[in-house]
Motif scaffolding. Structure first.
Motif, PDB file in Angstrom:
ATOM      1  N   THR A 186      13.536  -1.910   2.032  1.00  0.00           N
ATOM      2  CA  THR A 186      11.881  -2.134   1.605  1.00  0.00           C
ATOM      3  C   THR A 186      11.960  -0.522   2.626  1.00  0.00           C
ATOM      4  OG1 THR A 186      10.859  -3.925   2.572  1.00  0.00           O
ATOM      5  CG2 THR A 186      10.034  -1.867   2.793  1.00  0.00           C
ATOM      6  N   VAL A 187      12.751  -0.354   3.546  1.00  0.00           N
ATOM      7  CA  VAL A 187      12.987   1.478   3.628  1.00  0.00           C
ATOM      8  C   VAL A 187      13.436   2.329   2.565  1.00  0.00           C
ATOM      9  CG1 VAL A 187      14.042   2.930   5.315  1.00  0.00           C
ATOM     10  CG2 VAL A 187      12.453   1.428   5.895  1.00  0.00           C
ATOM     11  N   LYS A 188      14.968   1.625   2.088  1.00  0.00           N
ATOM     12  CA  LYS A 188      15.938   2.129   1.091  1.00  0.00           C
ATOM     13  C   LYS A 188      15.147   2.755   0.332  1.00  0.00           C
ATOM     14  CE  LYS A 188      20.571   0.420   3.277  1.00  0.00           C
ATOM     15  NZ  LYS A 188      21.740  -0.369   2.902  1.00  0.00           N
ATOM     16  N   ASN A 189      14.281   1.616  -0.593  1.00  0.00           N
ATOM     17  CA  ASN A 189      13.257   1.374  -1.510  1.00  0.00           C
ATOM     18  C   ASN A 189      12.690   2.595  -1.992  1.00  0.00           C
ATOM     19  OD1 ASN A 189      14.883   0.342  -3.086  1.00  0.00           O
ATOM     20  ND2 ASN A 189      13.094  -1.511  -2.786  1.00  0.00           N
ATOM     21  N   ILE A 190      11.729   2.937  -0.237  1.00  0.00           N
ATOM     22  CA  ILE A 190      10.408   3.832  -0.297  1.00  0.00           C
ATOM     23  C   ILE A 190      11.194   5.394   0.130  1.00  0.00           C
ATOM     24  CG2 ILE A 190       9.153   4.787   1.808  1.00  0.00           C
ATOM     25  CD1 ILE A 190       8.564   1.896   2.253  1.00  0.00           C
ATOM     26  N   ILE A 191      12.612   4.850   0.494  1.00  0.00           N
ATOM     27  CA  ILE A 191      13.792   6.174   0.193  1.00  0.00           C
ATOM     28  C   ILE A 191      13.795   7.615  -0.982  1.00  0.00           C
ATOM     29  CG2 ILE A 191      15.351   7.563   1.127  1.00  0.00           C
ATOM     30  CD1 ILE A 191      15.644   5.980   3.635  1.00  0.00           C
ATOM     31  N   GLY A 192      14.261   6.045  -2.401  1.00  0.00           N
ATOM     32  CA  GLY A 192      14.570   6.011  -3.125  1.00  0.00           C
ATOM     33  C   GLY A 192      13.496   7.107  -3.752  1.00  0.00           C
ATOM     34  N   GLN A 193      12.368   6.272  -3.497  1.00  0.00           N
ATOM     35  CA  GLN A 193      11.724   7.210  -4.605  1.00  0.00           C
ATOM     36  C   GLN A 193      10.445   8.240  -3.638  1.00  0.00           C
ATOM     37  OE1 GLN A 193       8.080   4.508  -5.864  1.00  0.00           O
ATOM     38  NE2 GLN A 193       9.588   2.421  -4.984  1.00  0.00           N
ATOM     39  N   LEU A 194      11.137   8.761  -2.360  1.00  0.00           N
ATOM     40  CA  LEU A 194      10.646  10.053  -2.113  1.00  0.00           C
ATOM     41  C   LEU A 194      11.698  10.508  -2.034  1.00  0.00           C
ATOM     42  CD1 LEU A 194       9.917   8.873   1.510  1.00  0.00           C
ATOM     43  CD2 LEU A 194       8.140   9.880   0.070  1.00  0.00           C
ATOM     44  N   GLU A 248       1.158  -1.237  -0.415  1.00  0.00           N
ATOM     45  CA  GLU A 248      -0.002   0.345  -0.034  1.00  0.00           C
ATOM     46  C   GLU A 248       0.731   1.674  -0.082  1.00  0.00           C
ATOM     47  OE1 GLU A 248      -0.578  -2.735   1.660  1.00  0.00           O
ATOM     48  OE2 GLU A 248      -2.363  -3.196   1.415  1.00  0.00           O
ATOM     49  N   MET A 249       2.002   1.039   0.435  1.00  0.00           N
ATOM     50  CA  MET A 249       2.901   1.978   0.609  1.00  0.00           C
ATOM     51  C   MET A 249       3.678   2.731  -1.119  1.00  0.00           C
ATOM     52  SD  MET A 249       4.612   4.397   2.541  1.00  0.00           S
ATOM     53  CE  MET A 249       5.399   5.792   2.189  1.00  0.00           C
ATOM     54  N   ASN A 250       3.943   1.712  -1.823  1.00  0.00           N
ATOM     55  CA  ASN A 250       3.643   1.747  -3.204  1.00  0.00           C
ATOM     56  C   ASN A 250       2.719   2.279  -4.073  1.00  0.00           C
ATOM     57  OD1 ASN A 250       6.625   0.999  -2.953  1.00  0.00           O
ATOM     58  ND2 ASN A 250       6.160  -1.182  -2.661  1.00  0.00           N
ATOM     59  N   TRP A 251       2.507   2.065  -3.490  1.00  0.00           N
ATOM     60  CA  TRP A 251       0.773   2.943  -3.857  1.00  0.00           C
ATOM     61  C   TRP A 251       0.632   3.946  -4.141  1.00  0.00           C
ATOM     62  CZ3 TRP A 251      -3.977  -1.178  -2.526  1.00  0.00           C
ATOM     63  CH2 TRP A 251      -3.642  -2.209  -2.790  1.00  0.00           C
ATOM     64  N   CYS A 252       0.478   4.387  -2.144  1.00  0.00           N
ATOM     65  CA  CYS A 252      -0.074   6.154  -2.494  1.00  0.00           C
ATOM     66  C   CYS A 252       2.045   6.737  -2.591  1.00  0.00           C
ATOM     67  CB  CYS A 252       0.980   6.049  -0.625  1.00  0.00           C
ATOM     68  SG  CYS A 252      -0.940   5.930   0.424  1.00  0.00           S
ATOM     69  N   LEU A 253       2.825   5.890  -2.599  1.00  0.00           N
ATOM     70  CA  LEU A 253       4.044   6.318  -3.165  1.00  0.00           C
ATOM     71  C   LEU A 253       3.562   7.460  -4.846  1.00  0.00           C
ATOM     72  CD1 LEU A 253       7.001   5.366  -1.836  1.00  0.00           C
ATOM     73  CD2 LEU A 253       6.553   7.422  -1.272  1.00  0.00           C
ATOM     74  N   GLU A 254       2.787   6.556  -5.545  1.00  0.00           N
ATOM     75  CA  GLU A 254       2.787   6.808  -6.864  1.00  0.00           C
ATOM     76  C   GLU A 254       1.731   7.952  -6.992  1.00  0.00           C
ATOM     77  OE1 GLU A 254       0.713   3.980  -8.498  1.00  0.00           O
ATOM     78  OE2 GLU A 254       2.498   1.991  -8.395  1.00  0.00           O
ATOM     79  N   ASN A 255       1.017   8.893  -5.937  1.00  0.00           N
ATOM     80  CA  ASN A 255       0.326   9.649  -6.051  1.00  0.00           C
ATOM     81  C   ASN A 255       0.592  10.590  -4.568  1.00  0.00           C
ATOM     82  OD1 ASN A 255      -1.794   8.459  -7.823  1.00  0.00           O
ATOM     83  ND2 ASN A 255      -2.038   7.098  -5.845  1.00  0.00           N
ATOM     84  N   LEU A 256       1.891  10.772  -4.983  1.00  0.00           N
ATOM     85  CA  LEU A 256       2.430  11.804  -3.714  1.00  0.00           C
ATOM     86  C   LEU A 256       3.141  12.529  -4.153  1.00  0.00           C
ATOM     87  CD1 LEU A 256       2.887  10.070  -0.937  1.00  0.00           C
ATOM     88  CD2 LEU A 256       0.919  11.026  -0.629  1.00  0.00           C
ATOM     89  N   ASN A 257       3.168  14.315  -3.829  1.00  0.00           N
ATOM     90  CA  ASN A 257       3.942  14.590  -4.893  1.00  0.00           C
ATOM     91  C   ASN A 257       4.679  15.631  -3.200  1.00  0.00           C
ATOM     92  OD1 ASN A 257       2.606  17.060  -4.177  1.00  0.00           O
ATOM     93  ND2 ASN A 257       0.633  16.345  -5.297  1.00  0.00           N
ATOM     94  N   SER A 258       5.103  16.618  -4.153  1.00  0.00           N
ATOM     95  CA  SER A 258       6.100  17.757  -3.062  1.00  0.00           C
ATOM     96  C   SER A 258       5.151  18.825  -2.197  1.00  0.00           C
ATOM     97  CB  SER A 258       7.057  18.686  -3.445  1.00  0.00           C
ATOM     98  OG  SER A 258       5.835  19.881  -4.258  1.00  0.00           O
ATOM     99  N   GLU A 259       3.968  18.633  -1.888  1.00  0.00           N
ATOM    100  CA  GLU A 259       3.461  19.780  -1.215  1.00  0.00           C
ATOM    101  C   GLU A 259       2.461  18.650  -0.478  1.00  0.00           C
ATOM    102  OE1 GLU A 259       2.323  22.329  -1.850  1.00  0.00           O
ATOM    103  OE2 GLU A 259       4.339  22.153  -3.609  1.00  0.00           O
ATOM    104  N   ASP A 260       3.230  16.848  -0.210  1.00  0.00           N
ATOM    105  CA  ASP A 260       2.917  16.478   0.461  1.00  0.00           C
ATOM    106  C   ASP A 260       3.974  15.659   2.107  1.00  0.00           C
ATOM    107  OD1 ASP A 260       0.264  15.796  -0.975  1.00  0.00           O
ATOM    108  OD2 ASP A 260       0.861  14.608  -2.494  1.00  0.00           O
ATOM    109  N   LEU A 261       3.201  14.824   2.279  1.00  0.00           N
ATOM    110  CA  LEU A 261       4.486  14.540   4.059  1.00  0.00           C
ATOM    111  C   LEU A 261       4.216  12.842   3.744  1.00  0.00           C
ATOM    112  CD1 LEU A 261       6.461  15.534   5.667  1.00  0.00           C
ATOM    113  CD2 LEU A 261       4.612  16.134   6.517  1.00  0.00           C
TER     114      LEU A 261
END
Length: 193
Positions: free
Chosen positions: A122-130, A97-110
């Motif tokens: 897993t955390v490293k991949n999330i950091i890379g996408q962020l 679900e975190m990966n789903w969310c990342l597709e729809n976030l932008n610099s105005e989100d947190l």
């Protein structure tokens, strides 16, 4: 004698000594918890919470992700607390679900990531996408060096002590009270300011 004692007196002495040791263990654990909470309060008092609270206030969407069981509970408490101030955070239950969310976030989100180690792939991949999509994020971790804390826009730290619960030294047990104190302190600061 069948239990290996020379007599009843030795058996009584053994039982008495065991009870004293248990009382000492309880005292030691209580002192560890007290120290962890005091050190966490000290860490929070040394942190400028204003920019973190400002980022929370101005974000369009706020995603909260706890990487493991204790962190997920802390995420639930964080989300619940901020509801009182009409700040709506979305707790994400898993990496999928975190990966789903990342597709729809932008610099105005947190994004707020609560992680014990902050080092998993897993955390490293999330950091890379962020980082790739310039999405600001807050790390909430124990005070230690981790990829999550070093890459985050904002950091909140808590103190913990591993407890040895049995003879298996690889088995770790951590008290999460100091993490929950940190969450409550963040909310209290936001509420007051």
């Amino acid at each position: 004698k069948k239990l290996g004692f020379s007599g009843f007196s030795e058996f009584k002495y053994f039982i008495k000594r065991e009870l004293v040791e248990k009382e000492k263990d309880i005292e030691i654990s209580a002192n560890i918890l007290k120290d962890d909470i005091q050190n966490t309060l000290k860490l929070v008092s040394q942190t400028n919470l204003y920019p973190i609270c400002k980022a929370i206030e101005k974000a369009n969407k706020i995603i909260v992700f706890g990487t493991d069981w204790g962190e997920k509970i802390a995420a639930e408490i964080l989300v619940r607390s901020f509801l009182a101030c009409n700040i709506y955070m979305h707790k994400v239950p898993s990496v999928t679900e975190m990966n789903w969310c990342l597709e729809n976030l932008n610099s105005e989100d947190l994004v707020i990531i609560i992680s014990f180690r902050g080092k998993s792939s897993t955390v490293k991949n999330i950091i890379g996408q962020l980082k790739m999509y310039d999405i600001p994020f807050i790390s909430i971790t124990p005070l230690s060096k981790s990829p999550l804390a070093s890459e985050a826009n904002f950091n909140l730290y808590y103190k913990f002590t591993n407890l040895q619960v049995d003879e298996n030294y690889d088995k770790e047990y951590n008290l999460y009270s100091s993490l929950l104190v940190l969450i409550e302190m963040l909310f209290s600061y936001y509420y007051d300011n």
